[in-house]
Write a protein that holds these residues in place. Structure first.
Motif, mmCIF file in Angstrom:
data_model
loop_
_atom_site.group_PDB
_atom_site.id
_atom_site.type_symbol
_atom_site.label_atom_id
_atom_site.label_comp_id
_atom_site.label_asym_id
_atom_site.label_seq_id
_atom_site.Cartn_x
_atom_site.Cartn_y
_atom_site.Cartn_z
ATOM 1 N N MET A 1 1.971 6.564 7.967
ATOM 2 C CA MET A 1 1.517 5.862 6.798
ATOM 3 C C MET A 1 0.456 4.861 7.219
ATOM 4 O O MET A 1 0.687 4.034 8.092
ATOM 5 C CB MET A 1 2.708 5.163 6.141
ATOM 6 N N GLU A 2 -0.673 4.937 6.584
ATOM 7 C CA GLU A 2 -1.767 4.035 6.928
ATOM 8 C C GLU A 2 -1.695 2.763 6.113
ATOM 9 O O GLU A 2 -1.171 2.746 5.009
ATOM 10 C CB GLU A 2 -3.109 4.727 6.663
ATOM 11 N N GLY A 3 -2.256 1.693 6.643
ATOM 12 C CA GLY A 3 -2.322 0.430 5.923
ATOM 13 C C GLY A 3 -1.172 -0.487 6.298
ATOM 14 O O GLY A 3 -0.260 -0.124 7.016
ATOM 15 N N ASN A 4 -1.267 -1.651 5.771
ATOM 16 C CA ASN A 4 -0.285 -2.677 6.053
ATOM 17 C C ASN A 4 0.789 -2.666 4.966
ATOM 18 O O ASN A 4 0.484 -2.646 3.776
ATOM 19 C CB ASN A 4 -1.002 -4.032 6.097
ATOM 20 N N ILE A 5 2.048 -2.693 5.383
ATOM 21 C CA ILE A 5 3.138 -2.643 4.410
ATOM 22 C C ILE A 5 3.182 -3.915 3.552
ATOM 23 O O ILE A 5 3.567 -3.875 2.388
ATOM 24 C CB ILE A 5 4.482 -2.377 5.116
ATOM 25 N N ALA A 6 2.757 -5.037 4.113
ATOM 26 C CA ALA A 6 2.731 -6.287 3.348
ATOM 27 C C ALA A 6 1.686 -6.216 2.233
ATOM 28 O O ALA A 6 1.902 -6.726 1.133
ATOM 29 C CB ALA A 6 2.460 -7.468 4.263
ATOM 30 N N GLU A 7 0.570 -5.572 2.518
ATOM 31 C CA GLU A 7 -0.462 -5.419 1.493
ATOM 32 C C GLU A 7 0.025 -4.506 0.374
ATOM 33 O O GLU A 7 -0.225 -4.768 -0.802
ATOM 34 C CB GLU A 7 -1.729 -4.864 2.128
ATOM 35 N N LEU A 8 0.736 -3.464 0.732
ATOM 36 C CA LEU A 8 1.297 -2.562 -0.270
ATOM 37 C C LEU A 8 2.313 -3.307 -1.140
ATOM 38 O O LEU A 8 2.318 -3.162 -2.367
ATOM 39 C CB LEU A 8 1.954 -1.363 0.408
ATOM 40 N N GLY A 9 3.155 -4.124 -0.513
ATOM 41 C CA GLY A 9 4.119 -4.917 -1.274
ATOM 42 C C GLY A 9 3.440 -5.911 -2.189
ATOM 43 O O GLY A 9 3.921 -6.186 -3.291
ATOM 44 N N GLN A 10 2.312 -6.451 -1.751
ATOM 45 C CA GLN A 10 1.558 -7.394 -2.578
ATOM 46 C C GLN A 10 1.045 -6.689 -3.839
ATOM 47 O O GLN A 10 1.145 -7.228 -4.935
ATOM 48 C CB GLN A 10 0.394 -7.966 -1.786
ATOM 49 N N TYR A 11 0.528 -5.487 -3.682
ATOM 50 C CA TYR A 11 0.025 -4.749 -4.843
ATOM 51 C C TYR A 11 1.152 -4.375 -5.801
ATOM 52 O O TYR A 11 0.986 -4.404 -7.019
ATOM 53 C CB TYR A 11 -0.726 -3.501 -4.410
ATOM 54 N N ILE A 12 2.307 -4.025 -5.259
ATOM 55 C CA ILE A 12 3.443 -3.701 -6.116
ATOM 56 C C ILE A 12 3.892 -4.947 -6.884
ATOM 57 O O ILE A 12 4.173 -4.891 -8.079
ATOM 58 C CB ILE A 12 4.594 -3.109 -5.282
ATOM 59 N N GLY A 13 3.939 -6.093 -6.203
ATOM 60 C CA GLY A 13 4.312 -7.342 -6.873
ATOM 61 C C GLY A 13 3.333 -7.737 -7.950
ATOM 62 O O GLY A 13 3.721 -8.215 -9.020
ATOM 63 N N VAL A 14 2.062 -7.540 -7.698
ATOM 64 C CA VAL A 14 1.034 -7.853 -8.700
ATOM 65 C C VAL A 14 1.210 -6.964 -9.928
ATOM 66 O O VAL A 14 1.146 -7.434 -11.066
ATOM 67 C CB VAL A 14 -0.377 -7.692 -8.098
ATOM 68 N N GLY A 15 1.447 -5.705 -9.703
ATOM 69 C CA GLY A 15 1.636 -4.784 -10.824
ATOM 70 C C GLY A 15 2.863 -5.123 -11.648
ATOM 71 O O GLY A 15 2.821 -5.118 -12.878
ATOM 72 N N LEU A 16 3.966 -5.439 -10.976
ATOM 73 C CA LEU A 16 5.188 -5.794 -11.698
ATOM 74 C C LEU A 16 5.015 -7.092 -12.482
ATOM 75 O O LEU A 16 5.506 -7.225 -13.607
ATOM 76 C CB LEU A 16 6.359 -5.905 -10.724
ATOM 77 N N THR A 17 4.319 -8.051 -11.899
ATOM 78 C CA THR A 17 4.072 -9.311 -12.603
ATOM 79 C C THR A 17 3.210 -9.082 -13.836
ATOM 80 O O THR A 17 3.488 -9.618 -14.912
ATOM 81 C CB THR A 17 3.386 -10.312 -11.667
ATOM 82 N N ALA A 18 2.168 -8.305 -13.684
ATOM 83 C CA ALA A 18 1.283 -8.044 -14.822
ATOM 84 C C ALA A 18 2.020 -7.297 -15.932
ATOM 85 O O ALA A 18 1.852 -7.622 -17.114
ATOM 86 C CB ALA A 18 0.071 -7.255 -14.359
ATOM 87 N N PHE A 19 2.847 -6.323 -15.573
ATOM 88 C CA PHE A 19 3.602 -5.604 -16.592
ATOM 89 C C PHE A 19 4.612 -6.514 -17.280
ATOM 90 O O PHE A 19 4.759 -6.486 -18.497
ATOM 91 C CB PHE A 19 4.339 -4.401 -15.990
ATOM 92 N N GLY A 20 5.309 -7.322 -16.502
ATOM 93 C CA GLY A 20 6.320 -8.198 -17.079
ATOM 94 C C GLY A 20 5.738 -9.191 -18.065
ATOM 95 O O GLY A 20 6.245 -9.370 -19.177
ATOM 96 N N MET A 21 4.659 -9.837 -17.681
ATOM 97 C CA MET A 21 4.052 -10.821 -18.570
ATOM 98 C C MET A 21 3.333 -10.137 -19.728
ATOM 99 O O MET A 21 3.267 -10.672 -20.835
ATOM 100 C CB MET A 21 3.109 -11.725 -17.801
ATOM 101 N N GLY A 22 2.790 -8.964 -19.486
ATOM 102 C CA GLY A 22 2.156 -8.225 -20.571
ATOM 103 C C GLY A 22 3.157 -7.812 -21.638
ATOM 104 O O GLY A 22 2.888 -7.901 -22.837
ATOM 105 N N PHE A 23 4.350 -7.374 -21.215
ATOM 106 C CA PHE A 23 5.382 -7.018 -22.182
ATOM 107 C C PHE A 23 5.927 -8.259 -22.887
ATOM 108 O O PHE A 23 6.360 -8.168 -24.034
ATOM 109 C CB PHE A 23 6.501 -6.223 -21.524
#
Length: 78
Positions: A1-23
């Motif tokens: 798996m390429e890339g940094n796992i912390a960066e992937l977790g950051q993107y997942i957290g950003v997406g979840l935050t945006a969905f939560g506040m959007g809903f």
């Protein structure tokens, strides 16, 4: 798996935050809309509910904008 796992977790957290506040913004808009639908069944009360309509719309818009800003802050500042 390429890339940094912390960066992937950051993107997942950003997406979840945006969905939560959007809903949350959708929920506030739904509450304001249902309140106005119930309040405006009485035609004599229609003139006094204009401020409530604008406040409900402003809260829904503000939550949507805040979700976008928080997502940007999480993505680029953290």
């Amino acid at each position: 798996m390429e890339g940094n796992i912390a960066e992937l977790g950051q993107y997942i957290g950003v997406g979840l935050t945006a969905f939560g506040m959007g809903f949350a913004a959708l929920g506030v808009g739904n509450v304001a809309g249902n309140f106005l639908a119930g309040a405006l069944r009485n035609p004599s009360a229609a003139a006094g509910q204009t401020a409530t309509l604008f406040i409900g719309m402003a809260f829904a818009e503000a939550l949507g904008i805040f979700s976008f800003l928080v997502a940007l802050l999480l993505m680029f500042a953290v």
